[in-house]
Design an enzyme around this catalytic site. Structure first.
Site, PDB file in Angstrom:
ATOM      1  N   LEU A  58     -11.911  -6.937  -6.379  1.00 63.65           N
ATOM      2  CA  LEU A  58     -12.879  -6.853  -7.473  1.00 63.65           C
ATOM      3  C   LEU A  58     -12.246  -7.273  -8.800  1.00 63.65           C
ATOM      4  O   LEU A  58     -12.948  -7.457  -9.800  1.00 63.65           O
ATOM      5  CB  LEU A  58     -13.412  -5.417  -7.591  1.00 63.65           C
ATOM      6  CG  LEU A  58     -14.190  -4.901  -6.374  1.00 63.65           C
ATOM      7  CD1 LEU A  58     -14.509  -3.416  -6.529  1.00 63.65           C
ATOM      8  CD2 LEU A  58     -15.476  -5.698  -6.183  1.00 63.65           C
ATOM      9  N   THR A  89      -1.302  -7.001  -5.200  1.00 66.54           N
ATOM     10  CA  THR A  89      -1.903  -5.948  -4.389  1.00 66.54           C
ATOM     11  C   THR A  89      -1.335  -5.998  -2.978  1.00 66.54           C
ATOM     12  O   THR A  89      -0.357  -6.711  -2.716  1.00 66.54           O
ATOM     13  CB  THR A  89      -3.454  -6.038  -4.467  1.00 66.54           C
ATOM     14  OG1 THR A  89      -4.006  -4.908  -3.798  1.00 66.54           O
ATOM     15  CG2 THR A  89      -4.005  -7.311  -3.846  1.00 66.54           C
ATOM     16  N   LYS A 115       3.169  -5.162  -2.924  1.00 65.73           N
ATOM     17  CA  LYS A 115       3.568  -4.391  -4.103  1.00 65.73           C
ATOM     18  C   LYS A 115       5.042  -3.972  -4.135  1.00 65.73           C
ATOM     19  O   LYS A 115       5.610  -3.813  -5.210  1.00 65.73           O
ATOM     20  CB  LYS A 115       2.698  -3.141  -4.233  1.00 65.73           C
ATOM     21  CG  LYS A 115       1.288  -3.414  -4.684  1.00 65.73           C
ATOM     22  CD  LYS A 115       0.557  -2.105  -4.888  1.00 65.73           C
ATOM     23  CE  LYS A 115      -0.824  -2.343  -5.428  1.00 65.73           C
ATOM     24  NZ  LYS A 115      -1.462  -1.094  -5.858  1.00 65.73           N
ATOM     25  N   ASN A 155       2.371  -3.640  -9.612  1.00 68.27           N
ATOM     26  CA  ASN A 155       1.050  -4.245  -9.415  1.00 68.27           C
ATOM     27  C   ASN A 155       0.750  -5.298 -10.480  1.00 68.27           C
ATOM     28  O   ASN A 155      -0.339  -5.849 -10.512  1.00 68.27           O
ATOM     29  CB  ASN A 155      -0.052  -3.169  -9.417  1.00 68.27           C
ATOM     30  CG  ASN A 155      -0.283  -2.606 -10.801  1.00 68.27           C
ATOM     31  OD1 ASN A 155       0.630  -2.567 -11.623  1.00 68.27           O
ATOM     32  ND2 ASN A 155      -1.503  -2.194 -11.083  1.00 68.27           N
ATOM     33  N   ASP A 161      -0.679   1.289 -11.990  1.00 69.29           N
ATOM     34  CA  ASP A 161      -1.481   2.176 -11.133  1.00 69.29           C
ATOM     35  C   ASP A 161      -1.370   3.631 -11.599  1.00 69.29           C
ATOM     36  O   ASP A 161      -2.347   4.382 -11.564  1.00 69.29           O
ATOM     37  CB  ASP A 161      -1.011   2.100  -9.675  1.00 69.29           C
ATOM     38  CG  ASP A 161      -1.444   0.818  -8.999  1.00 69.29           C
ATOM     39  OD1 ASP A 161      -2.498   0.277  -9.357  1.00 69.29           O
ATOM     40  OD2 ASP A 161      -0.713   0.347  -8.094  1.00 69.29           O
ATOM     41  N   GLY A 177      -1.325  11.728   1.971  1.00 73.78           N
ATOM     42  CA  GLY A 177      -0.805  10.382   2.213  1.00 73.78           C
ATOM     43  C   GLY A 177       0.542  10.167   1.554  1.00 73.78           C
ATOM     44  O   GLY A 177       0.841  10.786   0.512  1.00 73.78           O
ATOM     45  N   GLY A 209       2.342   3.565  -0.318  1.00 75.13           N
ATOM     46  CA  GLY A 209       2.622   2.986  -1.630  1.00 75.13           C
ATOM     47  C   GLY A 209       1.751   3.577  -2.738  1.00 75.13           C
ATOM     48  O   GLY A 209       2.241   3.859  -3.837  1.00 75.13           O
ATOM     49  N   ASN A 241       1.125  14.482   4.827  1.00 81.79           N
ATOM     50  CA  ASN A 241       0.973  13.165   5.429  1.00 81.79           C
ATOM     51  C   ASN A 241       0.881  13.295   6.935  1.00 81.79           C
ATOM     52  O   ASN A 241       1.461  14.203   7.521  1.00 81.79           O
ATOM     53  CB  ASN A 241       2.176  12.284   5.076  1.00 81.79           C
ATOM     54  CG  ASN A 241       1.921  10.824   5.400  1.00 81.79           C
ATOM     55  OD1 ASN A 241       0.880  10.280   5.042  1.00 81.79           O
ATOM     56  ND2 ASN A 241       2.850  10.195   6.096  1.00 81.79           N
ATOM     57  N   GLU A 274       7.490  13.264   8.574  1.00 79.44           N
ATOM     58  CA  GLU A 274       8.818  12.833   8.080  1.00 79.44           C
ATOM     59  C   GLU A 274       8.696  11.981   6.811  1.00 79.44           C
ATOM     60  O   GLU A 274       9.561  12.038   5.941  1.00 79.44           O
ATOM     61  CB  GLU A 274       9.569  12.019   9.153  1.00 79.44           C
ATOM     62  CG  GLU A 274       9.898  12.772  10.436  1.00 79.44           C
ATOM     63  CD  GLU A 274       8.676  13.063  11.311  1.00 79.44           C
ATOM     64  OE1 GLU A 274       7.741  12.237  11.305  1.00 79.44           O
ATOM     65  OE2 GLU A 274       8.636  14.137  11.953  1.00 79.44           O
ATOM     66  N   GLN A 319      -6.334   0.508 -14.444  1.00 76.91           N
ATOM     67  CA  GLN A 319      -5.086  -0.221 -14.182  1.00 76.91           C
ATOM     68  C   GLN A 319      -5.238  -1.678 -14.612  1.00 76.91           C
ATOM     69  O   GLN A 319      -4.309  -2.291 -15.128  1.00 76.91           O
ATOM     70  CB  GLN A 319      -4.587  -0.070 -12.735  1.00 76.91           C
ATOM     71  CG  GLN A 319      -5.472  -0.608 -11.615  1.00 76.91           C
ATOM     72  CD  GLN A 319      -5.381  -2.106 -11.403  1.00 76.91           C
ATOM     73  OE1 GLN A 319      -4.334  -2.698 -11.603  1.00 76.91           O
ATOM     74  NE2 GLN A 319      -6.481  -2.727 -11.014  1.00 76.91           N
TER      75      GLN A 319
HETATM   76  P1  ATR Z   1      -1.036   2.216   0.632  1.00 74.40           P
HETATM   77  O1  ATR Z   1      -0.066   1.312  -0.057  1.00 74.40           O
HETATM   78  O2  ATR Z   1      -2.470   1.867   0.396  1.00 74.40           O
HETATM   79  O3  ATR Z   1      -0.783   3.652   0.326  1.00 74.40           O
HETATM   80  P2  ATR Z   1       0.330   2.397   3.128  1.00 74.40           P
HETATM   81  O4  ATR Z   1       1.627   2.328   2.414  1.00 74.40           O
HETATM   82  O5  ATR Z   1       0.167   1.601   4.390  1.00 74.40           O
HETATM   83  O6  ATR Z   1      -0.859   1.955   2.196  1.00 74.40           O
HETATM   84  O7  ATR Z   1       0.018   3.943   3.432  1.00 74.40           O
HETATM   85  C1  ATR Z   1      -1.065   4.339   4.162  1.00 74.40           C
HETATM   86  C2  ATR Z   1      -1.186   5.866   4.132  1.00 74.40           C
HETATM   87  O8  ATR Z   1      -2.408   6.216   4.793  1.00 74.40           O
HETATM   88  C3  ATR Z   1      -0.075   6.590   4.891  1.00 74.40           C
HETATM   89  O9  ATR Z   1       0.153   7.836   4.279  1.00 74.40           O
HETATM   90  C4  ATR Z   1      -0.702   6.760   6.273  1.00 74.40           C
HETATM   91  O10 ATR Z   1      -0.147   7.810   7.032  1.00 74.40           O
HETATM   92  P3  ATR Z   1       1.135   7.556   7.990  1.00 74.40           P
HETATM   93  O11 ATR Z   1       2.327   7.578   7.084  1.00 74.40           O
HETATM   94  O12 ATR Z   1       1.117   8.687   8.941  1.00 74.40           O
HETATM   95  O13 ATR Z   1       0.931   6.218   8.635  1.00 74.40           O
HETATM   96  C5  ATR Z   1      -2.117   7.091   5.878  1.00 74.40           C
HETATM   97  N1  ATR Z   1      -3.068   6.880   6.962  1.00 74.40           N
HETATM   98  C6  ATR Z   1      -3.537   5.711   7.426  1.00 74.40           C
HETATM   99  N2  ATR Z   1      -4.419   5.916   8.442  1.00 74.40           N
HETATM  100  C7  ATR Z   1      -4.498   7.270   8.622  1.00 74.40           C
HETATM  101  C8  ATR Z   1      -5.237   8.145   9.495  1.00 74.40           C
HETATM  102  N3  ATR Z   1      -6.089   7.653  10.410  1.00 74.40           N
HETATM  103  N4  ATR Z   1      -5.074   9.478   9.356  1.00 74.40           N
HETATM  104  C9  ATR Z   1      -4.236   9.980   8.419  1.00 74.40           C
HETATM  105  N5  ATR Z   1      -3.508   9.220   7.565  1.00 74.40           N
HETATM  106  C10 ATR Z   1      -3.640   7.883   7.664  1.00 74.40           C
END
Ligand code: ATR
Length: 269
Positions: free
Chosen positions: A21, A67, A71, A92, A106, A128, A131, A151, A155, A240
Site C-alpha cells: 500500500l 519490506t 529487512k 525498513n 517501524d 510472535g 522481525g 511465541n 526457543e 512509519q
Molecule cells: P515478520 O517479519 O512479519 O515478523 P517472521 O520473521 O517470519 O515475519 O515471523 C513470523 C512470526 O509469526 C513468528 O513469530 C512465527 O512463529 P514461529 O517463530 O513459531 O515460526 C509466527 N507465526 C507464523 N505462523 C504462525 C502460526 N500459525 N501460529 C503461531 N505463530 C505463527
C-alpha cells in the site's frame, strides 16, 4: 503527475511487493507537498538484493522502503545505520546520499499508532518473535513497558527475551490478567479461518488489542465484541511511512492526508 528530467525516484523493495500500500500514499504525499518525485514498487528476489541496492544507488534513486523478506539482510549492504536500526537488527528505510544510510521507522510508527489508546498500566503481552516483533519490543522497551513475550516456537522467544528483557510465557492465557496491552506481531489472522493464538474469549474490556495486520482480524473482532480497544496495523503503516518520508525529504505530511489517500484507493476500510 508529470514526469520530467528532474523527477526524483523513490520506491519500495520487497518480494512480493505487488500488494504493497506504500506507493498509494507515498505518491499522494509527494503530490501534496508539491515535490517532483515518484514512488514505485521494486520486486526484488532475495538472491538479487545486493545487485538491486547497488543499482538503485548507481541510478540516483533517493530513497526506498524495505519490506519482507529483506529487512534484515539489507543491513549487510549499507554504509551506515542509526542506533535504533542497530538495536532492532532490521531496517525498513534506506536513504541514498553519497552513502547508503539505513533507518528503522517501524518502531516509531508503532508508538505513534499506540497513542490512539489510553493505556493505564505499562504492561504488554507480545505475540510472535519474528522481525516485526523485534521492532515492537524495542518500541515498548523505549516506552518503559514491562513485557511478556509468547511465541509458537518457544526457543525463539527465549532468545529474543534476552535482548529486550522480556518475560517469556508458555501460554498467553497465563498473563492476560496482568497486562493492559496485547500485541499480535504474527501473520495469524490474515485469513479469517486461521487458528486462534489463544482463547480470545478471555480478552477483557480493560485490554487494548493491537494487531499489525492492516484490517479487522478475528482477534480484533473479538476484542471489539468484548468492549476492548482494538487497533489494526493501518495507522502503524502510515506513521512509519510518514517518518520515512521525513527522513528522505525533511517534510512531514499530515496523517489525515495519507490516510484519506488509502481510504479512497482501497476497499480495505
Ligand atoms: P515478520 O517479519 O512479519 O515478523 P517472521 O520473521 O517470519 O515475519 O515471523 C513470523 C512470526 O509469526 C513468528 O513469530 C512465527 O512463529 P514461529 O517463530 O513459531 O515460526 C509466527 N507465526 C507464523 N505462523 C504462525 C502460526 N500459525 N501460529 C503461531 N505463530 C505463527
Amino acid at each position: 503527475m508529470t514526469i520530467s528530467g528532474k523527477t526524483e525516484v523513490y520506491g519500495i523493495l520487497g518480494y512480493p511487493v505487488k500488494h504493497s500500500l506504500s506507493p498509494v500514499f507515498q505518491n499522494v504525499a509527494f503530490e501534496y507537498l508539491g515535490i517532483d518525485a515518484v514512488y514505485v514498487p521494486f520486486e526484488v528476489k532475495p538472491e538479487k538484493l545486493k545487485h538491486a541496492v547497488d543499482g538503485l544507488s548507481a541510478l540516483g534513486v533517493r530513497g526506498v522502503n524495505v519490506t519482507l523478506p529483506h529487512k534484515e539482510k539489507i543491513l549487510e549492504y549499507v554504509d551506515q545505520m542509526d542506533e535504533h536500526t542497530v538495536s532492532i537488527g532490521s531496517a525498513n528505510t534506506l536513504k541514498f546520499t553519497n552513502l547508503i544510510e539505513a533507518y528503522n521507522t517501524d518502531w516509531t510508527g508503532f508508538l505513534k499508532a499506540l497513542n490512539e489508546a489510553e493505556i493505564k498500566e505499562k504492561t504488554a503481552l507480545v505475540l510472535g518473535a519474528g522481525g516485526t516483533s523485534r521492532a515492537i519490543l524495542y518500541a515498548l522497551k523505549k516506552a518503559e513497558y514491562d513485557i511478556y513475550l509468547w511465541n509458537r516456537t518457544y526457543e525463539k522467544a527465549v532468545e529474543l527475551s534476552k535482548k529486550f528483557q522480556a518475560h517469556v510465557v508458555k501460554k498467553p492465557e497465563d498473563v492476560l490478567k496482568k497486562v493492559s496491552l496485547i500485541v499480535n506481531t504474527t501473520s495469524v489472522g490474515l485469513k479469517m479461518d486461521d487458528p486462534h493464538l489463544f482463547d480470545y474469549s478471555q480478552i477483557e474490556q480493560s485490554h487494548t488489542v493491537f494487531d499489525v495486520i492492516y484490517r479487522e482480524t478475528p482477534l480484533l473482532r473479538k476484542a471489539k465484541d468484548k468492549g476492548a480497544k482494538a487497533i489494526d496495523g493501518l495507522s502503524m503503516l502510515l506513521y512509519q511511512g510518514i517518518e520515512s518520508f521525513k527522513i528522505w525529504t525533511g517534510f512531514e505530511v499530515p496523517f489525515e492526508v495519507v490516510k484519506d489517500a488509502l481510504v479512497e484507493s482501497t476497499s480495505l476500510l
